[in-house]
Motif scaffolding. Structure first.
Motif: not given
Length: 203
Positions: A31-35, A73-75, A84-94
């Motif tokens: 949620q923080i990454t998307v925000l 914070i998201d880290g 930690k999740s695979r989705l989170g890794a993708v969202l973080n980089e993109i």
């Protein structure tokens, strides 16, 4: 070479109490990454909408500080609170690439900046982050080497926006800063590739 990224641990320590409070409130790292990405798009849109006005320029450095906090914070939510999740890794980089592009590309419309050089800076920034990610593919760690990493770019663009927002006249300083950033980004790409290769055995 040194990078502002090197002070990240100290910054994280300051944000750790807030991170714990957000975790207790049920906020997730994703949620923080998307925000952070959404707010970056909104901030960049304001600058693109009124590139000659001062108020969007003053919003940029303030938001860049907020974005740096959100990224930290998201880290911490991911690492320290089992998110930690695979989705989170993708969202973080993109999300980082989208945010950088949305925030910095509008500077091409701001008086005093060379549009072609700004576009080149954005492209090289994307390549530098891709180089850092590709390191994982060859068996190395994700590379964050400088001298022109994400935090360094944020500092320089934020400083430029602040100066212009405070009324500093556009001019030679911008013409010097842009080629310097381009050169430092090329060095960053080289450093990340070289150190990634150094971490892995030769084929």
């Amino acid at each position: 070479m040194a990078s502002i990224y090197d002070i990240k641990p100290a910054f994280q320590n300051l944000l750790r109490p807030l991170t714990r409070a957000l975790f207790r409130a049920g906020v997730t790292a994703n949620q923080i990454t998307v925000l952070a990405a959404a707010l970056s798009i909104a901030t960049g849109s304001c600058l693109a909408w009124q590139p000659t006005a001062r108020w969007p320029l003053l919003v940029v450095p303030a938001f860049l500080f907020v974005r740096m906090a959100l990224n930290a914070i998201d880290g911490m939510l991911a690492r320290e609170h089992a998110q930690k999740s695979r989705l989170g890794a993708v969202l973080n980089e993109i999300g980082d690439v989208i945010a950088d592009t949305a925030l910095y590309l509008p500077f091409a419309l701001v008086p005093g900046f060379d549009p072609l050089q700004i576009v080149l800076i954005v492209i090289l920034a994307i390549v530098s982050e891709m180089t850092g990610v590709v390191a994982i593919q060859i068996g190395a760690t994700r590379r964050y080497d400088g001298p022109m990493g994400k935090s360094d770019r944020a500092f320089l663009f934020g400083l430029a926006a602040l100066l212009l927002g405070l009324g500093v006249v556009p001019g030679t300083w911008q013409q010097i800063a842009q080629p310097a950033m381009i050169a430092l980004l090329v060095i960053t790409i080289f450093n990340r590739a070289r150190r990634a290769l150094a971490q892995t055995p030769s084929a």
